[in-house]
Motif scaffolding. Structure first.
Motif, PDB file in Angstrom:
ATOM      1  N   THR A  81     -64.676 -12.858   2.703  1.00  0.00           N
ATOM      2  CA  THR A  81     -66.061 -12.747   3.175  1.00  0.00           C
ATOM      3  C   THR A  81     -67.057 -13.191   2.111  1.00  0.00           C
ATOM      4  O   THR A  81     -68.259 -13.147   2.320  1.00  0.00           O
ATOM      5  CB  THR A  81     -66.374 -11.294   3.569  1.00  0.00           C
ATOM      6  OG1 THR A  81     -66.000 -10.451   2.469  1.00  0.00           O
ATOM      7  CG2 THR A  81     -65.593 -10.880   4.807  1.00  0.00           C
ATOM      8  N   CYS A 123     -56.213  -8.562  -0.783  1.00  0.00           N
ATOM      9  CA  CYS A 123     -57.425  -9.142  -0.201  1.00  0.00           C
ATOM     10  C   CYS A 123     -57.745 -10.427  -0.951  1.00  0.00           C
ATOM     11  O   CYS A 123     -57.691 -10.470  -2.173  1.00  0.00           O
ATOM     12  CB  CYS A 123     -58.578  -8.148  -0.340  1.00  0.00           C
ATOM     13  SG  CYS A 123     -60.201  -8.872  -0.015  1.00  0.00           S
ATOM     14  N   SER A 162     -66.844  -6.276   2.423  1.00  0.00           N
ATOM     15  CA  SER A 162     -66.316  -6.359   3.787  1.00  0.00           C
ATOM     16  C   SER A 162     -65.960  -4.956   4.242  1.00  0.00           C
ATOM     17  O   SER A 162     -65.654  -4.103   3.416  1.00  0.00           O
ATOM     18  CB  SER A 162     -65.063  -7.240   3.834  1.00  0.00           C
ATOM     19  OG  SER A 162     -63.895  -6.441   3.744  1.00  0.00           O
TER      20      SER A 162
HETATM   21  S1  SF4 Z   1     -59.213 -11.393   2.745  1.00  0.00           S
HETATM   22 FE1  SF4 Z   1     -60.935 -11.178   4.133  1.00  0.00          FE
HETATM   23  S2  SF4 Z   1     -60.125 -10.211   5.935  1.00  0.00           S
HETATM   24 FE2  SF4 Z   1     -58.631  -9.915   4.322  1.00  0.00          FE
HETATM   25  S3  SF4 Z   1     -59.162  -7.909   3.430  1.00  0.00           S
HETATM   26 FE3  SF4 Z   1     -60.227  -9.460   2.257  1.00  0.00          FE
HETATM   27  S4  SF4 Z   1     -62.251  -9.623   3.193  1.00  0.00           S
HETATM   28 FE4  SF4 Z   1     -60.918  -8.580   4.654  1.00  0.00          FE
END
Ligand code: SF4
Ligand code: SF4
Lengths: 320, 532
Positions: free
Chosen positions: A262, A258, A238
């Motif tokens: 994605t 995180c 991502s």
């Molecule tokens: S959870 Fe999703 S939106 Fe949050 S940092 Fe990871 S990839 Fe990006």
């Protein structure tokens, strides 16, 4: 003038809300600057008293061209493959989706629900939800793995829970302005331009990752979230730390691990007890390694990194 | 001779989230009966069963992407009460701030994107304000539409500073928050707030300073303010008010006349050891039940909550408290108006029956003198309610927008009160227990009930504002709040029932709505419309 239809299946509107945060271009710019004709969207547009079914029928019969079909939310198949748990305009939504995908030039799946099934498809998946062309990591999904839209492309997957507004508007504009030829997709049909680097790319805690300095608890200004708090930044494709969220920040910058939203497995481990915001380890070594790193390499690297760790790494570098 | 009853089925009603279908019976051009029907089931409560106790922090913001911060707030407070966590004052302020900026975001977004665009409908072409309405509020291209929808993204930039992104962060956790903002985060947040105020709230929405607006304490004050300067009368608020009167949306959409609020914004020094029982006396915006008929205010307690399932697609006994629910969806869900016809349950108060939730409810409760002396008090909307003879589409929407200045002030308070070097998180000990977390999402009363047993979730239940409002008939046949509010709605054009959309959207229900038209006598479908 590209005709765009946006529908929601098993959705929370999160992607719509995210889309409305877009600034360059904004949602309004899509219409005013790029001439995109938003035929219908569940939370935008006027056309009061319009007969939606008529419009949908005009599209499915080919009477009116459908250039871009954007789908948000899962395809709900419950109960027993009928889709009756998600009816729309008097019919199972899945039947509309199936008909619309036959006539659409491009199909864009926005957000995890539409791409891989997301939260609704988490075990036990009560709504029998699927993504348009995947269910978790398995290709196929609702439309089947051979599906191609009229322009010859599979479903363009823009994952994320939600997808970032720039990822959405950029792809929609690319398609609407005839640049679909420049799109390259990865094995999960994600545009490579966004989804080749990692969440970790650009994370402000990267130096702490390198020196194996851990944020051991929440609410700390220093430390990497990988070692204790379950951050999936090194394993997640991502651009969250390159294309910032709401123009300001990212989860990991703000101190939230995180969750890998994605990737098709989100939510990881199906949220089983003991897995939320805690790094899964085997004898002190994380179970999931940074992409491309093996266990032996990791252990060596760790020892070296710890030995080399500078003094500032344990200090509060993002000082009040 | 009595006129034939015609039935209008609206599917979907649109510009709300999820799927809502509405059926109305019409006689002499007026709605005489109504049914609201939620048409989507995703089963979040089923998904949460047997999961990690903290799974609600990840899953429930995704129950609704429009008010995810409110869900996150509830999820965090529910676990705090179950785990008996300590929550430091910085964390309370940071949670409140996150929720406030989500609500500030929602004000222009709902106002322009969902509500005002109906004023550009051709039904109102006779109005003397019509031309101006089209210029300002036309979707995508209207001058104020474009400004309002675009600027609506700014407040949640502050959310991103706290939680990394909006929507769908999980930065609120039992024991506090994940972030530890620095001085630059705070100053940046201030400048974002100022930008929002100086570029939309004051010049466009109010046409005056916050200070001037805050002087309005009664209906008379408001009317005097409206006439005081052309900037007031021509602001979006002034125009909204004058055109609403002109097109008559002050005359229908009344509803039950009974209202509920859980109260919200826990005080930073009064809810550091949160308990279910202690919440009412720890929130700035007080909780309550207001009964318009007897003009009485009482505090609300979660123990009174009941869920009727008689007309909802679940296979469970009705009348239970959420802690007793198991969430068992029916296998097949045919629409049967005499029996089950919605995924929404009929929520009620054990003693007061059906209640309306939402900003109007909050403002009517804010006008009560019940509660603690230090709690928020605001008599304006209650005064308007009495002088205007009760609720209406107009008053409900006004109440929603009226909150903006107050919320803004609370955001300023949070930024001022952060003690940057104090803790943001105190690690709690995980344990079994029952918890309850509540708040007010912008569109009304929201709460979560959790039971943790053996280190995993035994039961998780959510009652959203929309559940209160779009619920079907209760066991005893009492209509749901929106069903009730639809009664008496005049329909100018059976082929274009914009008025039904007004009523639904004045509740800002989080469902996409649809209307189907039937001739009730023959059962024949006349037409099907979406009102978006
Ligand atoms: S959870 Fe999703 S939106 Fe949050 S940092 Fe990871 S990839 Fe990006
Ligand atoms: S916090 Fe996460 S994304 Fe950032 S460096 Fe650590 S592991 Fe990588």
């Amino acid at each position: 003038m590209a005709n765009l239809l946006w529908l929601q299946g098993g959705a929370c509107s999160g992607n719509t809300m995210s889309f409305l945060n877009a600034e360059e271009p904004s949602a309004c710019d899509l219409v005013t600057d790029f001439g995109i004709n938003v035929l219908w969207h569940p939370s935008l547009g006027l056309e009061l008293g319009d007969n939606l079914k008529k419009l949908l029928n005009a599209l499915t019969s080919g009477q009116m061209p459908l250039d871009i079909f954007v789908f948000e939310g899962t395809v709900v198949n419950a109960p027993n493959g009928t889709g009756e748990w998600n009816r729309f305009a008097g019919r199972a939504m899945r039947d509309w989706v199936s008909d619309l995908c036959k006539v659409a030039n491009f199909v864009v799946a926005v957000g995890d629900c539409a791409t891989w099934g997301g939260i609704p498809a988490t075990a036990p998946n009560p709504s029998e939800s699927q993504g348009l062309q995947f269910l978790k990591r398995d290709q196929g999904g609702f439309l089947g793995k051979d599906y191609k839209s009229k322009a010859g492309l599979p479903v363009i997957n823009i994952p994320g829970c939600p997808a970032h507004p720039d990822w959405i508007t950029q792809i929609v504009v690319a398609v609407a302005t005839g640049r679909a030829g420049d799109l390259t997709l990865d094995e999960f049909q994600r545009p490579k331009t966004f989804f080749t680097s990692f969440t970790q790319t650009g994370c402000t805690r990267n130096m702490h990752f390198a020196y194996k300095v851990s944020a051991t608890e929440f609410g700390q200004r220093k430390g990497c979230l990988f070692y204790d708090l379950g951050c999936r930044g090194p394993m997640t494709h991502s651009p969250c730390n390159r294309v910032l969220w709401n123009r300001q920040s990212s989860k990991t910058r703000a101190g939230m691990p995180c969750m890998g939203c994605t990737e098709p497995e989100f939510p990881f481990f199906d949220l089983a007890p003991g897995t939320v915001f805690k790094t899964q380890t085997v004898m002190g070594v994380p179970k999931d390694m940074p992409s491309g790193v093996d266990k032996t390499g990791y252990i060596k690297l760790t020892a070296a990194a710890k030995a080399a760790s500078p003094r500032w790494a344990e200090e509060d570098i993002f000082v009040v | 001779m009595s006129a034939a009853v015609q039935t209008l089925d609206i599917s979907p009603v649109g510009r709300v989230e999820g799927d809502l279908d509405v059926r109305v019976d019409i006689q002499n051009g007026v709605v005489v009966n109504a049914w609201t029907q939620a048409e989507l089931f995703r089963g979040f409560e089923v998904i949460l069963r047997d999961k990690d106790p903290q799974a609600g922090l990840v899953v429930t913001p995704r129950a609704c992407g429009i008010c995810g911060a409110s869900h996150l707030t509830c999820a965090a407070w529910a676990l705090d009460t179950a785990w008996k966590a300590e929550v430091p004052r910085n964390a309370i302020l940071a949670r409140n701030l996150g929720q406030i900026v989500e609500s500030l975001q929602s004000l222009p977004r709902h106002h322009y994107g969902l509500f005002m665009i109906d004023y550009t409908h051709k039904n109102y072409s006779h109005s003397k304000y019509y031309e101006e309405a089209v210029k300002r509020w036309s979707p995508f291209t209207g001058t104020n539409y474009e400004l309002g929808v675009t600027i609506s993204g700014r407040p949640v930039e502050i959310y991103a500073l706290l939680g990394g992104q909006w929507p769908h962060s999980s930065y609120m956790v039992p024991g506090g928050v994940m972030c530890a903002p620095t001085l630059t985060d705070v100053t940046r947040a201030w400048s974002i707030l100022e930008h929002f105020r100086r570029n939309w709230m004051e010049p466009v929405w109010l046409g005056c300073s916050f200070e001037r607006y805050e002087q309005i304490q009664s209906y008379d004050d408001f009317m005097a303010w409206l006439d005081e300067r052309p900037e007031h009368a021509n602001s979006d608020l002034g125009m909204f008010w004058r055109m609403s009167l002109d097109v008559g949306v002050d005359k229908y959409g009344q509803g039950h006349g009974k209202y509920v609020s859980w109260g919200y914004l826990p005080h930073e020094d009064k809810y550091n050891r949160p308990t279910i029982e202690g919440r009412n006396s720890a929130v700035l915006m007080k909780s309550g039940v207001y009964d318009g008929a007897s003009d009485t205010h009482k505090l609300m307690d979660q123990v009174y909550t009941r869920e009727d399932l008689r007309h909802a697609w679940y296979d469970e006994p009705g009348g239970m408290h959420p802690f007793e629910r198991v969430t068992k969806p029916v296998g097949k869900n045919p629409v049967d108006y005499d029996n089950k016809y919605s995924w929404s349950v009929a929520v009620r108060h054990d003693q007061n029956g059906r209640l309306e939730a939402g900003p109007l409810a909050r403002q009517l409760i804010a006008g009560g003198t019940h509660g603690e002396s230090w709690q928020h008090f605001d008599p304006l909307v209650l005064d308007m309610y009495k002088k205007l003879g009760g609720a209406s589409v107009m008053l409900r929407h006004f109440a929603r927008m009226h909150e903006g200045v107050k919320l803004y002030r609370q955001a300023e308070h949070a930024l001022r009160e952060f003690r940057l070097n104090d803790p943001w998180y105190v690690k709690p000990t995980e344990k079994d227990g029952k918890g309850w977390g509540a708040t007010e999402a912008i569109r009304g009363a929201l709460c979560h009930w959790i039971e943790v047993q053996g280190g995993k979730i035994k039961n998780y239940q959510i009652i959203a504002p929309t559940t209160w409002n779009v619920g079907p008939r209760s066991d005893g046949g009492e209509l749901g709040p929106i069903e009730q509010a639809l009664i008496g709605t005049p329909i100018a054009d059976m082929n274009d029932p914009v008025e039904v959309g007004h009523v639904c959207r004045s509740y800002d229900s989080c469902l996409v709505c649809t209307v189907h038209a039937h001739d009730a006598n023959t059962g024949e479908e006349l037409a099907r419309f979406r009102t978006a």
